[in-house]
Design a protein around this motif. Sequence first.
Motif, PDB file in Angstrom:
ATOM      1  N   HIS A  90      -4.526  -4.134   5.182  1.00  0.00           N
ATOM      2  CA  HIS A  90      -4.235  -2.680   5.742  1.00  0.00           C
ATOM      3  C   HIS A  90      -3.767  -1.671   4.372  1.00  0.00           C
ATOM      4  O   HIS A  90      -4.073  -0.841   4.519  1.00  0.00           O
ATOM      5  N   ARG A 185     -10.621  -1.968   6.941  1.00  0.00           N
ATOM      6  CA  ARG A 185      -9.493  -1.787   8.119  1.00  0.00           C
ATOM      7  C   ARG A 185      -8.309  -1.461   7.260  1.00  0.00           C
ATOM      8  O   ARG A 185      -7.715  -1.919   6.419  1.00  0.00           O
ATOM      9  N   GLY A 186      -7.708  -0.227   7.595  1.00  0.00           N
ATOM     10  CA  GLY A 186      -6.671   0.360   6.722  1.00  0.00           C
ATOM     11  C   GLY A 186      -7.218   0.730   5.556  1.00  0.00           C
ATOM     12  O   GLY A 186      -8.534   1.383   5.568  1.00  0.00           O
ATOM     13  N   ARG A 187      -6.684   0.585   4.588  1.00  0.00           N
ATOM     14  CA  ARG A 187      -7.046   0.717   3.170  1.00  0.00           C
ATOM     15  C   ARG A 187      -7.863  -0.363   2.638  1.00  0.00           C
ATOM     16  O   ARG A 187      -8.521  -0.429   1.468  1.00  0.00           O
ATOM     17  N   THR A 222      -8.562   0.710  -4.427  1.00  0.00           N
ATOM     18  CA  THR A 222      -8.408   1.761  -5.214  1.00  0.00           C
ATOM     19  C   THR A 222      -7.422   2.857  -4.773  1.00  0.00           C
ATOM     20  O   THR A 222      -6.432   2.457  -4.129  1.00  0.00           O
ATOM     21  N   THR A 223      -6.971   4.024  -5.423  1.00  0.00           N
ATOM     22  CA  THR A 223      -5.723   4.560  -5.345  1.00  0.00           C
ATOM     23  C   THR A 223      -5.625   5.255  -3.745  1.00  0.00           C
ATOM     24  O   THR A 223      -4.678   4.954  -3.315  1.00  0.00           O
ATOM     25  N   GLY A 224      -6.425   5.888  -3.640  1.00  0.00           N
ATOM     26  CA  GLY A 224      -6.386   6.787  -2.266  1.00  0.00           C
ATOM     27  C   GLY A 224      -5.454   7.819  -2.244  1.00  0.00           C
ATOM     28  O   GLY A 224      -5.032   8.301  -3.339  1.00  0.00           O
ATOM     29  N   ALA A 225      -5.277   8.391  -1.155  1.00  0.00           N
ATOM     30  CA  ALA A 225      -4.344   9.543  -0.902  1.00  0.00           C
ATOM     31  C   ALA A 225      -3.215   8.898  -0.042  1.00  0.00           C
ATOM     32  O   ALA A 225      -3.099   8.058   0.559  1.00  0.00           O
ATOM     33  N   GLU A 226      -2.156   9.911  -0.175  1.00  0.00           N
ATOM     34  CA  GLU A 226      -0.821   9.656   0.486  1.00  0.00           C
ATOM     35  C   GLU A 226      -1.289   9.521   1.639  1.00  0.00           C
ATOM     36  O   GLU A 226      -2.052  10.385   2.584  1.00  0.00           O
ATOM     37  N   ALA A 227      -0.316   8.949   2.866  1.00  0.00           N
ATOM     38  CA  ALA A 227      -0.521   9.015   4.504  1.00  0.00           C
ATOM     39  C   ALA A 227       0.906   9.121   4.778  1.00  0.00           C
ATOM     40  O   ALA A 227       1.651   8.239   4.305  1.00  0.00           O
ATOM     41  N   VAL A 228       1.089  10.106   5.647  1.00  0.00           N
ATOM     42  CA  VAL A 228       2.477  10.114   6.276  1.00  0.00           C
ATOM     43  C   VAL A 228       2.185  10.051   7.725  1.00  0.00           C
ATOM     44  O   VAL A 228       1.483  10.532   8.430  1.00  0.00           O
ATOM     45  N   TRP A 229       3.031   8.731   8.062  1.00  0.00           N
ATOM     46  CA  TRP A 229       2.999   8.458   9.655  1.00  0.00           C
ATOM     47  C   TRP A 229       4.564   8.261  10.057  1.00  0.00           C
ATOM     48  O   TRP A 229       5.108   7.372  10.026  1.00  0.00           O
TER      49      TRP A 229
ATOM     50  N   PRO C 133      -7.417   8.169   4.006  1.00  0.00           N
ATOM     51  CA  PRO C 133      -6.617   7.996   2.783  1.00  0.00           C
ATOM     52  C   PRO C 133      -7.123   6.826   2.119  1.00  0.00           C
ATOM     53  O   PRO C 133      -6.604   6.750   0.732  1.00  0.00           O
ATOM     54  N   ASP C 139      -8.789  10.147  -3.639  1.00  0.00           N
ATOM     55  CA  ASP C 139      -7.769   9.400  -4.897  1.00  0.00           C
ATOM     56  C   ASP C 139      -6.923  10.624  -5.330  1.00  0.00           C
ATOM     57  O   ASP C 139      -7.551  11.434  -5.728  1.00  0.00           O
TER      58      ASP C 139
END
Lengths: 241, 241, 241, 241
Positions: A90, A185-187, A222-229, C133, C139
Amino acid sequence: MAVTVTVWNENVHEREDDDVRELYPDGIHGAIAEGLEAPGRDIRTATLQEPSHGLPEDVLAETDVLIWWSHCANDEVSDDVASRVVDRVHEGMGFVPVHSGKNSKPFTRLMGTTCNIKYRHGGEKERIWVADPGHPIADGLEESFEIPSTEMYGEPYDVPEPDRTVFISWFEGGEVFRSGLCYRRGRGRIFAFRPGHEIYPIFYQDEVRQVLSNAVDWAAPTTGAEAVWEEVDPIEPLEDT
Amino acid sequence: MAVTVTVWNENVHEREDDDVRELYPDGIHGAIAEGLEAPGRDIRTATLQEPSHGLPEDVLAETDVLIWWSHCANDEVSDDVASRVVDRVHEGMGFVPVHSGKNSKPFTRLMGTTCNIKYRHGGEKERIWVADPGHPIADGLEESFEIPSTEMYGEPYDVPEPDRTVFISWFEGGEVFRSGLCYRRGRGRIFAFRPGHEIYPIFYQDEVRQVLSNAVDWAAPTTGAEAVWEEVDPIEPLEDT
Amino acid sequence: MAVTVTVWNENVHEREDDDVRELYPDGIHGAIAEGLEAPGRDIRTATLQEPSHGLPEDVLAETDVLIWWSHCANDEVSDDVASRVVDRVHEGMGFVPVHSGKNSKPFTRLMGTTCNIKYRHGGEKERIWVADPGHPIADGLEESFEIPSTEMYGEPYDVPEPDRTVFISWFEGGEVFRSGLCYRRGRGRIFAFRPGHEIYPIFYQDEVRQVLSNAVDWAAPTTGAEAVWEEVDPIEPLEDT
Amino acid sequence: MAVTVTVWNENVHEREDDDVRELYPDGIHGAIAEGLEAPGRDIRTATLQEPSHGLPEDVLAETDVLIWWSHCANDEVSDDVASRVVDRVHEGMGFVPVHSGKNSKPFTRLMGTTCNIKYRHGGEKERIWVADPGHPIADGLEESFEIPSTEMYGEPYDVPEPDRTVFISWFEGGEVFRSGLCYRRGRGRIFAFRPGHEIYPIFYQDEVRQVLSNAVDWAAPTTGAEAVWEEVDPIEPLEDT
């Protein structure tokens, strides 16, 4: 940047069966690891018999791609280690279950299905067709390749509809199978690859090594973006409601 | 042929909070069940507090579509009941988790992801857009409908890429959310629907009832083909290998 | 290995409207190209007014990723050039239609749908949420970013269900839109990105430039496997039939 | 409510080749139509040679599901008729291209890809496996069925990744093929089905008739929601921007 690959193997057949040990003197994990050697890769192995099955938190935290071979000992993997693997997927760790790794706790939990198949022992020819020639996991392959003798897996394969179907197998005995399937699944990127029974020299075969090497490149995080949960304040003003 | 629908509710807020009980005197399950009444449907309810949470094997075996509302008591659902629900979905039972039912054991096990979101209490306007006007779960709707006051759920929603994205919500406070998502796991159809916090009269709203009724029709099991998952003999003759 | 990017622009508003020319003195293509500058990239531009619209066969053959901005002159693109672009996407060229590029001949032919939307001129706030994300096109982004003033696009967006939904937009006026969608057609990767009306300085905005730069990396061709599409002899012996 | 099915056939081989005429004295369209007869269905046929190829606007407007067989005359279908078919699919008409109907103008325009395959004439055994036993197009089938003698189609099949892969074929000569694929374009459901060469009695075979009958049920239009595709006023008040 170096990619850290951990090749996990239950390592049971090699210890209990002379023929398998002769074929894979360094274990199936050793043969897979050898085939992945390349500049910029840090290749490690881990097995069921080690403490925490060789997958304590720090090892998983450092692992970019986890290759997983398992068969008869799927139930012996602890729930805790299985959960840890799922959590790391994930977070972004690539996961490449091979052969009966489809029945492993991490893979079935990530899929949410039974992952059932039909099967046949005894050895027969498999021809693996590239169904998605534009996919990077097929890089450098011809349009098909053969495994001279293998266990058969047959459809229906009870998995969710995949993101991409990279390979479809033809079997001498009359069945077909989706042998290379991509999921996220997830990242984390997941590539389920069919070949690899323990009594055949499949992990020494060039095309199989090519596919697994391509899969490592494809599945690396890979890096991806921020996620706020969490609970959040409104960005826009709210009317009284 | 009659469709048997079981509406499951944890039924906790209604028993512990006067405001919720006043709003839903027959429970959220009662309000949902009322909204589903139609010829050819056999509607039942079940709650957490009953033996086997009201979902013993014979009840699940008879259920064509299970609607699931849960929130604060997701962890109190037994692992056995959760597994039984998942198994029945694999066999073909439709499953419609509503609101925080996304955090339920059956749904998270079927998805294989965290199902995380961001959220905000306090009440604000939600406008639910039909993103897939050709989908039968949107039958009879206008292009959007509003829920005057609700809890906010915001992206990213950590679920697998869905088979179809039927609804996307706009929130007054500035967020968006994929509010109606379709999946299949085994033979079972799954529709995850966002609306429904316990302190708002959402389950009395016409459009919400329309969506849930459409979802029952969509998720009801179909016949399908035979599946053989066992060791099998070859159909075609094998060469010696 | 260098990645060759061609930024195509119909280049009509910049020539006919003083305000647009003042905002984009080097054309929208110039602003996009500037934002993509990076080591290992060869960035070119092409416009409708050039011979073959600046996209003769040799230019397309050398192009790894084609970024496409168009609006009022979609119908002026010749069918031949549109076909050539589609053919190159099938061969592996990445294709990134931006804004009304969704109405271009190459994109609508690749999608097979109308690509219809609802819309509104006049300028309003758009907040673009990262729905995925873990996707490389996101990214380095925060969980959302705002475009202060833009044209609105609203759902339903009549495109095929995408491979991945990377971005979803919230609009001040009450609509939502899937603003970043991934597809593959043949060997070519396609990323449809919503932002970019000609009367706003959107292509100078950091986050937009980041997304387009990420999209170039994601859409660049990979090697893939051989594909044989012709009449073939049997590999296995056939019985007389 | 009655479902109106139009079975379209280019009807060339039957008129030019004695063997085909003997096998299909009422045309392939006649044999397909006969197999679809069921209460609640209005079955019609249309052929290339009729005015507007038998598909004028009023016929298409009344058609719920269009079955399409074509082969050597794909290029003779007028662009206007092809566009009309595509438009009706977008509006909701089901579309079931059979065999080389995959090369028809409507199907390739709806897919946006080449739809290329490899192939082999001469006749060999095909075994069609159900890969998705939960899909309604597989209703009532065993886990596989055989076509004793047929033309081979082989992967890679250059189509977009499908919504669902219902069937995968095994061929005696060593190839595999995704023989039953589901898509949606606009409101219309599309099922591409492989079998059906003109020199074999395939359209008299029970399982093939079962699949086509299931496909008609699956592809028939549903109501859906309203869709507004035009310039619209804001729903929420806009700040001055």
